[in-house]
Design a protein around this motif. Structure first.
Motif, PDB file in Angstrom:
ATOM      1  N   VAL A  32       0.839  -1.206   0.000  1.00  0.00           N
ATOM      2  CA  VAL A  32       0.000   0.000   0.000  1.00  0.00           C
ATOM      3  C   VAL A  32       0.871   1.253   0.000  1.00  0.00           C
ATOM      4  O   VAL A  32       0.660   2.163  -0.803  1.00  0.00           O
ATOM      5  N   GLU A  33       1.853   1.307   0.873  1.00  0.00           N
ATOM      6  CA  GLU A  33       2.749   2.464   0.936  1.00  0.00           C
ATOM      7  C   GLU A  33       3.521   2.628  -0.371  1.00  0.00           C
ATOM      8  O   GLU A  33       3.686   3.738  -0.877  1.00  0.00           O
ATOM      9  N   SER A  34       3.997   1.526  -0.921  1.00  0.00           N
ATOM     10  CA  SER A  34       4.762   1.569  -2.155  1.00  0.00           C
ATOM     11  C   SER A  34       3.920   2.067  -3.327  1.00  0.00           C
ATOM     12  O   SER A  34       4.354   2.923  -4.109  1.00  0.00           O
ATOM     13  N   VAL A  53      -7.288  -0.246  -4.041  1.00  0.00           N
ATOM     14  CA  VAL A  53      -6.557  -1.423  -4.510  1.00  0.00           C
ATOM     15  C   VAL A  53      -7.015  -2.665  -3.742  1.00  0.00           C
ATOM     16  O   VAL A  53      -7.370  -2.590  -2.567  1.00  0.00           O
ATOM     17  N   ILE A  54      -6.988  -3.787  -4.434  1.00  0.00           N
ATOM     18  CA  ILE A  54      -7.323  -5.086  -3.850  1.00  0.00           C
ATOM     19  C   ILE A  54      -6.125  -5.997  -4.101  1.00  0.00           C
ATOM     20  O   ILE A  54      -5.621  -6.071  -5.223  1.00  0.00           O
ATOM     21  N   PHE A  55      -5.682  -6.679  -3.052  1.00  0.00           N
ATOM     22  CA  PHE A  55      -4.475  -7.497  -3.126  1.00  0.00           C
ATOM     23  C   PHE A  55      -4.530  -8.573  -2.050  1.00  0.00           C
ATOM     24  O   PHE A  55      -5.351  -8.508  -1.130  1.00  0.00           O
ATOM     25  N   ARG A  56      -3.647  -9.559  -2.138  1.00  0.00           N
ATOM     26  CA  ARG A  56      -3.550 -10.597  -1.103  1.00  0.00           C
ATOM     27  C   ARG A  56      -2.532 -10.141  -0.060  1.00  0.00           C
ATOM     28  O   ARG A  56      -1.390  -9.831  -0.391  1.00  0.00           O
ATOM     29  N   LYS A 100      -7.394  -8.342   0.616  1.00  0.00           N
ATOM     30  CA  LYS A 100      -7.654  -7.094   1.316  1.00  0.00           C
ATOM     31  C   LYS A 100      -7.919  -6.008   0.298  1.00  0.00           C
ATOM     32  O   LYS A 100      -7.421  -6.061  -0.823  1.00  0.00           O
ATOM     33  N   GLY A 101      -8.656  -5.016   0.706  1.00  0.00           N
ATOM     34  CA  GLY A 101      -8.892  -3.851  -0.123  1.00  0.00           C
ATOM     35  C   GLY A 101      -8.675  -2.605   0.704  1.00  0.00           C
ATOM     36  O   GLY A 101      -8.952  -2.599   1.911  1.00  0.00           O
ATOM     37  N   LYS A 102      -8.158  -1.556   0.065  1.00  0.00           N
ATOM     38  CA  LYS A 102      -7.861  -0.330   0.808  1.00  0.00           C
ATOM     39  C   LYS A 102      -7.805   0.848  -0.154  1.00  0.00           C
ATOM     40  O   LYS A 102      -7.300   0.727  -1.263  1.00  0.00           O
ATOM     41  N   PHE A 103      -8.353   1.975   0.296  1.00  0.00           N
ATOM     42  CA  PHE A 103      -8.168   3.210  -0.446  1.00  0.00           C
ATOM     43  C   PHE A 103      -6.747   3.685  -0.204  1.00  0.00           C
ATOM     44  O   PHE A 103      -6.341   3.862   0.943  1.00  0.00           O
TER      45      PHE A 103
END
Length: 108
Positions: free
Chosen positions: A48-50, A69-72, A80-83
């Motif tokens: 997420v930070e990257s 974004v949605i990622f494992r 997981k998903g996160k703005f």
């Protein structure tokens, strides 16, 4: 390590779509519908930070920019998903099912 990422984006009417599209093209992203892309992202730190850092370096961001974004997750192995930019807003379908609680407003 390469990670699979789905990215949903809404840059608003005057957003830097050219900058985002150039960045997505550099990642060999594939189109998955309106404002949705899939790509593999090479990352060795917090994804997420990257992603947030790299996008801010390549795309002009404004107050209307929303990127999700949605990622494992590497630790839990769960999706997981996160703005990474912006936040959630009321869904256009909110209230259509008729099962939502109605709140009554009172004067204080």
């Amino acid at each position: 390590m390469e990670k699979a990422v789905w990215m949903s984006f809404d840059l608003g009417v005057r957003g830097d779509y050219e900058g985002l599209y150039a960045w997505l093209d550099s990642k060999k992203a594939i189109e998955c519908g309106d404002s949705l892309a899939f790509f593999k992202y090479d990352v060795s730190e917090d994804i997420v930070e990257s992603l947030e850092k790299e996008i801010k370096e390549n795309v002009e961001i404004n107050k209307k920019t929303r990127i999700y974004v949605i990622f494992r997750d590497a630790k839990t192995k769960k999706m997981k998903g996160k703005f990474i930019l912006g936040s959630r807003k009321t869904a256009p379908w909110a209230g259509y099912s008729g099962s939502q609680e109605q709140t009554e407003e009172e004067e204080l």
